[in-house]
Write an enzyme that holds these catalytic residues in place. Structure first.
Site, mmCIF file in Angstrom:
data_model
loop_
_atom_site.group_PDB
_atom_site.id
_atom_site.type_symbol
_atom_site.label_atom_id
_atom_site.label_comp_id
_atom_site.label_asym_id
_atom_site.label_seq_id
_atom_site.Cartn_x
_atom_site.Cartn_y
_atom_site.Cartn_z
ATOM 1 N N HIS A 100 0.884 -1.170 0.000
ATOM 2 C CA HIS A 100 0.000 0.000 0.000
ATOM 3 C C HIS A 100 0.918 1.215 0.000
ATOM 4 C CE1 HIS A 100 -2.327 -2.977 2.429
ATOM 5 N NE2 HIS A 100 -3.408 -2.439 1.904
ATOM 6 N N ASP A 103 2.445 2.006 3.319
ATOM 7 C CA ASP A 103 3.479 1.115 3.874
ATOM 8 C C ASP A 103 4.868 1.559 3.466
ATOM 9 O OD1 ASP A 103 1.246 -0.527 4.415
ATOM 10 O OD2 ASP A 103 1.503 -1.556 2.491
HETATM 11 C C1 XUL Z 1 -7.377 -6.514 4.782
HETATM 12 C C2 XUL Z 1 -6.698 -6.958 3.558
HETATM 13 C C3 XUL Z 1 -5.866 -5.949 2.867
HETATM 14 C C4 XUL Z 1 -5.859 -6.078 1.382
HETATM 15 C C5 XUL Z 1 -5.127 -4.964 0.687
HETATM 16 O O1 XUL Z 1 -8.127 -7.501 5.392
HETATM 17 O O2 XUL Z 1 -6.792 -8.090 3.170
HETATM 18 O O3 XUL Z 1 -4.567 -6.058 3.367
HETATM 19 O O4 XUL Z 1 -5.300 -7.286 0.976
HETATM 20 O O5 XUL Z 1 -5.597 -3.723 1.045
#
Ligand code: XUL
Ligand code: CO
Length: 434
Positions: A100, A103
């Site tokens: 993300h 991150d």
């Molecule tokens: C949350 C989840 C996230 C997604 C990406 O439960 O799975 O980490 O994979 O935003």
């Protein structure tokens, strides 16, 4: 920051009889399974957030990990974090990673600053990727942690938040494209509601559909060749999330004309939260040619939370890969460990060992799935069960109408004889392979 994993070597493959906790016993990247290298089947990815950004907090207590790149609010430490991440990718020989925006870059509050730090850190990561074997499986935007997203991103009642979300996703798609990402993921943790008393559900769904159409339009505009994926989850953090499960997502994509543009990133733990098995979610996606990628992390079956643990159940994993292999395997997608070590697992070694375990469990599951396909027992049982539909008379039924069928039933005195579903025999069969 070379040296965080001091004393830990590149993880070797030593085979099933090895007792070395820092070696693979089943994951052998070059081993051929059904005509393809194991690494190319599984396409493992490390999730940046759980391994490097999560600090070990839970609802009752804060940070338990001590990492030299904390606090994560400064570009120098963001680069140190990237150095350590690539050190770990190298130790594991991980083919992919995922992130993300939040991150990888420090959060500096406003959009312009976050854009320039994202740009700088993705340049830095891009340079590291030049000399590393690890590629980007997918990028995504964190539109759930900061307080601005508390009432949703594209489904927020405030148009300023919709706009901020559009700008954020654009920046993350640009960054993913720049780093050669093979997919772009959208998971809507706050795209849902806490109470219907303050929520216009129909309007929010329309806004989410329009938003996703903008994402697809932008993908084509910039020439991004990867897949756009949405990730179903029924709840947590929102009480109810609009992307509830695979079937709900497919219905949503059809309603907004996106069924040929967007596929699914399915997560094992989310399937369980939705009251399904993982293979159910995969089979639903495969039936509509909607399978994109998987997040292979389990929940604790007693807690009922999304605990994001590394997989450790070979029979479950084997059935998931069985359906994936039967559908032709992962294409742009991969096996992402959206998984974190427990908050007491504070050592660098725990980060490596957890991934070794997850990769080994998946490798065993893949081999078991391939063996079942090569043996053909499940396929043969299906063929036998549905054999009646092979006759011309049976095919005619589907092209007929209720009245004509009713006449045939009367004329021929059709009187079905029940046949065993043989569930236990099939379960015993699976048990031979896992
Ligand atoms: C949350 C989840 C996230 C997604 C990406 O439960 O799975 O980490 O994979 O935003
Ligand atoms: Co996930």
């Amino acid at each position: 920051m070379a040296g965080f994993f001091e004393g830990i070597n590149k993880v070797p493959f030593e085979g099933p009889s090895s007792v070395n906790p820092m070696a693979f016993r089943h994951y052998n990247p070059d081993e051929i399974v059904m005509g393809k290298r194991m690494e190319d089947h599984l396409r493992f990815a490390v999730a940046y957030w759980h391994s490097f950004a999560w600090e070990g907090g839970d609802p009752f207590g804060g940070q338990t990990f001590e990492r030299p790149w904390y606090p994560q609010d400064d570009m120098g430490r963001a680069k140190m974090k990237a150095d350590v991440a690539f050190e770990m990718f190298d130790i594991l020989n991980a083919p992919f990673f995922c992130w993300h925006d939040a991150d990888i870059r420090p959060d500096q509050g406003n959009f312009a600053d976050n854009l320039s730090t994202l740009d700088e850190i993705t340049d830095y990561i891009g340079e590291k990727m030049q000399t590393s074997g690890t590629k980007l499986l997918w990028g995504t935007a964190n539109m759930f942690s900061h307080r601005r997203w508390m009432s949703g991103a594209s489904t927020n009642p405030d148009p300023d938040v919709f706009a901020f979300a559009a700008a954020t996703v654009k920046s993350c798609m640009d960054a993913t494209h720049k780093l050669g990402g093979e997919n772009y993921v959208l998971w809507g943790g706050r795209e849902g509601y806490e109470t219907l008393l303050n929520t216009n559900l129909g309007q929010e769904l329309d806004h989410m559909g329009r938003f996703l159409n903008m994402v697809v339009e932008y993908k084509h505009k910039i020439g991004f060749k990867g897949a756009i994926l949405v990730e179903p989850k029924p709840q947590e953090p929102s009480k109810h999330q609009y992307d509830y499960d695979a079937a709900t997502c497919i219905g949503f994509l059809r309603k907004y004309g996106l069924e040929n543009e967007v596929k699914l990133n399915l997560e094992q733990g989310h399937a369980i939260l939705a009251g399904h098995s993982f293979e159910h979610e995969i089979a639903v996606a495969v039936a509509d040619d909607m399978l994109g990628s998987i997040d292979m992390n389990r929940n604790d079956y007693q807690s009922g939370w999304d605990t994001d643990q590394f997989p450790n159940n070979v029979p479950e994993v084997a059935l998931a890969y069985y359906h994936i292999l039967k559908s032709g395997g992962l294409k742009t997608g991969g096996t992402n460990f959206d998984a974190k070590v427990r908050r007491q697992s504070i050592d660098p070694q725990d980060l490596i060992a957890s991934h070794i375990g997850g990769m080994d469990v998946c490798a065993r599951g893949l081999k078991a799935a391939a063996a079942m396909i090569e043996d053909g027992g499940l396929e043969a049982a299906l063929d036998t069960r549905y054999a009646g539909w092979q006759t011309d008379a049976a095919k005619d039924i589907l092209n007929s109408d209720l009245e004509s069928i009713a006449n045939i039933v009367l004329d021929q005195n059709i009187n079905p004889i029940p046949v065993s579903g043989r569930q236990e025999i099939l379960e015993n069969y699976v048990n031979r392979f896992v």
